[in-house]
Design an enzyme around this catalytic site. Structure first.
Site, mmCIF file in Angstrom:
data_model
loop_
_atom_site.group_PDB
_atom_site.id
_atom_site.type_symbol
_atom_site.label_atom_id
_atom_site.label_comp_id
_atom_site.label_asym_id
_atom_site.label_seq_id
_atom_site.Cartn_x
_atom_site.Cartn_y
_atom_site.Cartn_z
ATOM 1 N N HIS A 1 0.822 -1.217 0.000
ATOM 2 C CA HIS A 1 0.000 0.000 0.000
ATOM 3 C C HIS A 1 0.856 1.268 0.000
ATOM 4 C CE1 HIS A 1 -4.336 -1.391 0.899
ATOM 5 N NE2 HIS A 1 -3.665 -2.354 0.311
ATOM 6 N N ASP A 2 2.046 1.213 0.612
ATOM 7 C CA ASP A 2 2.913 2.395 0.557
ATOM 8 C C ASP A 2 3.418 2.599 -0.875
ATOM 9 O OD1 ASP A 2 4.253 4.619 1.736
ATOM 10 O OD2 ASP A 2 6.120 3.513 1.471
ATOM 11 N N ASP B 1 7.853 5.532 -0.805
ATOM 12 C CA ASP B 1 8.462 6.716 -0.178
ATOM 13 C C ASP B 1 8.129 6.847 1.311
ATOM 14 O OD1 ASP B 1 5.809 7.405 -0.211
ATOM 15 O OD2 ASP B 1 6.043 9.199 -1.458
ATOM 16 N N ASP C 1 2.593 -20.521 1.024
ATOM 17 C CA ASP C 1 2.539 -21.652 0.083
ATOM 18 C C ASP C 1 1.568 -21.352 -1.054
ATOM 19 O OD1 ASP C 1 0.004 -21.929 1.142
ATOM 20 O OD2 ASP C 1 0.534 -23.605 2.444
ATOM 21 N N HIS D 1 -1.707 -13.102 -0.852
ATOM 22 C CA HIS D 1 -2.932 -13.412 -0.096
ATOM 23 C C HIS D 1 -2.888 -14.819 0.491
ATOM 24 C CE1 HIS D 1 -5.348 -10.015 -2.270
ATOM 25 N NE2 HIS D 1 -4.594 -9.578 -1.289
ATOM 26 N N SER D 2 -1.857 -15.574 0.163
ATOM 27 C CA SER D 2 -1.597 -16.870 0.817
ATOM 28 C C SER D 2 -1.422 -16.695 2.330
ATOM 29 C CB SER D 2 -0.311 -17.470 0.236
ATOM 30 O OG SER D 2 0.256 -18.396 1.116
ATOM 31 N N GLY E 1 4.542 6.456 -4.393
ATOM 32 C CA GLY E 1 5.360 5.262 -4.577
ATOM 33 C C GLY E 1 6.031 4.844 -3.284
ATOM 34 N N THR F 1 -4.026 -22.033 4.818
ATOM 35 C CA THR F 1 -2.787 -22.041 5.623
ATOM 36 C C THR F 1 -2.175 -20.633 5.708
ATOM 37 O OG1 THR F 1 -1.646 -22.646 3.580
ATOM 38 C CG2 THR F 1 -2.146 -24.452 5.118
ATOM 39 N N ASP G 1 -6.650 -18.203 2.517
ATOM 40 C CA ASP G 1 -6.405 -19.598 2.117
ATOM 41 C C ASP G 1 -6.401 -20.451 3.374
ATOM 42 O OD1 ASP G 1 -3.854 -19.707 3.257
ATOM 43 O OD2 ASP G 1 -2.838 -20.318 1.416
#
Ligand code: HEM
Length: 340
Positions: free
Chosen positions: A109-110, A124, A255, A230-231, A122, A250, A248
């Site tokens: 997000h930064d 920063d 993974d 997002h794992s 960007g 795990t 997910d």
């Protein structure tokens, strides 16, 4: 002579096409970072160019490293930051925790608040600084990790911009099986808040999301690789009735289960939450081959993620000649949670 070239060129191109797999062919990104990198031949910019061109790897899983007894270079302080982050990011079970997953999202997000038209923003550190970005709805859930990282920043006096990206790379390798991605420091801190509206919306269409990432120089293959983060993820605000559901099965391990879990019927995965954006992208014609190619291919995904995230971590950065490689200060790669 020109006749010989005319004959040789199609044969050579055919040879290259045969060498390139279908995935490598659509891996090409618009190259927004390559432009400011042009004309620099110092070792670090050259290394970055080589990684982005696929000539070198962004993953340093096998490299050994040990804190020197006497430390005198620009990386010294990062050994101390690294020790602190390991204590904050790792569960006693050896898996990575809520701080780690939030740090992974924080780094994105930064840096991700930037596109080809941006004059600032960007990677920063602006999200960690006092510009009010943390109050934007898209950054909901990042408040605690911001507080933690700000306290690390004030203790060790490192730059906000570098710490946001260092914490991302530290968190991925803190998750068992997470790749140990090369980490560069030396970015400049922000002078103002990043532009608004440049982060992805979970309810947007796949076409819009692909276009948004393309304006950051990120191809569909890179996007598929990045979404694998997002794992390690949980959600709290998309559906508050399912707060803390993981994306997910795990979340404490880095993974490829996320890729398969997202493709399944939600009825067959009642304990996880599938983000609408992941769902539509996973089956989009320009993403689905890359998406499926990562299932069960942890090493291949790690390489793709490393290359794609290096690009993210340098969005908006221009002072490539001042960057220093501090990868040695990161924890070592762990193939499973029980390894110390
Ligand atoms: C289409 C692009 C993306 C969309 C729409 C998206 C959206 C989201 C949403 C809605 C959440 C849940 C927030 C909550 O309710 O707490 C989330 C979590 C997360 N995202 Fe993404 N994301 C995207 C790309 C990425 C990328 C590129 C990365 C990293 C490189 C990333 C890393 C994470 C992580 C680690 C979490 C878990 C945070 C936590 O559990 O505290 N995401 N994302």
């Amino acid at each position: 002579m020109p006749g010989k070239f005319a004959l040789a060129f199609p044969i050579l191109s055919l040879g290259l096409l045969v060498l390139a797999t279908p995935l490598e062919q659509h891996e090409v990104a618009p190259g927004l970072i390559e432009d400011p990198l042009k004309g620099t031949s110092n070792p670090i910019p050259q290394l970055i160019k080589d990684i982005l061109a696929g000539v070198k790897s962004a993953v340093a899983n096998n490299a050994e490293s040990k804190k020197p007894l006497i430390c005198e270079d620009a990386c010294c302080v990062w050994w101390n930051v690294s020790e602190k982050l390991t204590a904050e990011f790792r569960e006693t079970t050896g898996e990575c925790n809520d701080n780690a997953r939030a740090a992974i999202r924080f780094g994105f997000h930064d840096a991700g608040s930037w596109d080809e038209k941006s004059t600032h923003g960007g990677a920063d550190g602006s999200l960690m600084m006092d510009f009010g970005e943390i109050d934007r709805p898209e950054n909901n859930g990042l408040q605690s990790i911001r507080t933690l990282l700000r306290s690390v920043q004030s203790t060790y006096n490192v730059s906000y911009a570098d710490l946001a990206q260092y914490a991302h790379n530290h968190a991925t390798v803190t998750c068992p099986r997470g790749p140990r991605l090369m980490v560069f420091v030396g970015r400049k801190d922000a002078k103002k808040a990043a532009p608004k509206g440049l982060l992805p919306d979970v309810h947007d269409s796949a076409d819009n999301l692909i276009a948004l990432f393309q304006r950051k120089g990120i191809s569909t293959h890179d996007l598929a690789a990045l979404l694998g983060a997002h794992s390690s993820a949980k959600q709290r605000f998309v559906d508050e009735t399912k707060a803390n559901f993981s994306l997910d099965t795990t979340p404490g391990v880095w993974d490829t289960k996320f890729y398969n879990d997202t493709l399944q019927d939600p009825k067959d995965r009642p304990t996880i939450f599938q983000l609408p954006s992941d769902k539509v992208l996973s089956v989009h014609s320009e993403v689905k081959d890359s998406w499926r190619s990562f299932i069960g291919q942890g090493k291949f995904w790690g390489e793709a993620y490393g290359k794609a995230y290096l690009r993210v971590s340098l969005l908006g950065v221009k002072n490539f000649n001042h960057l220093v490689d501090c990868t040695e200060t990161l924890p070592l790669f762990r193939a499973n949670a029980t390894v110390p």
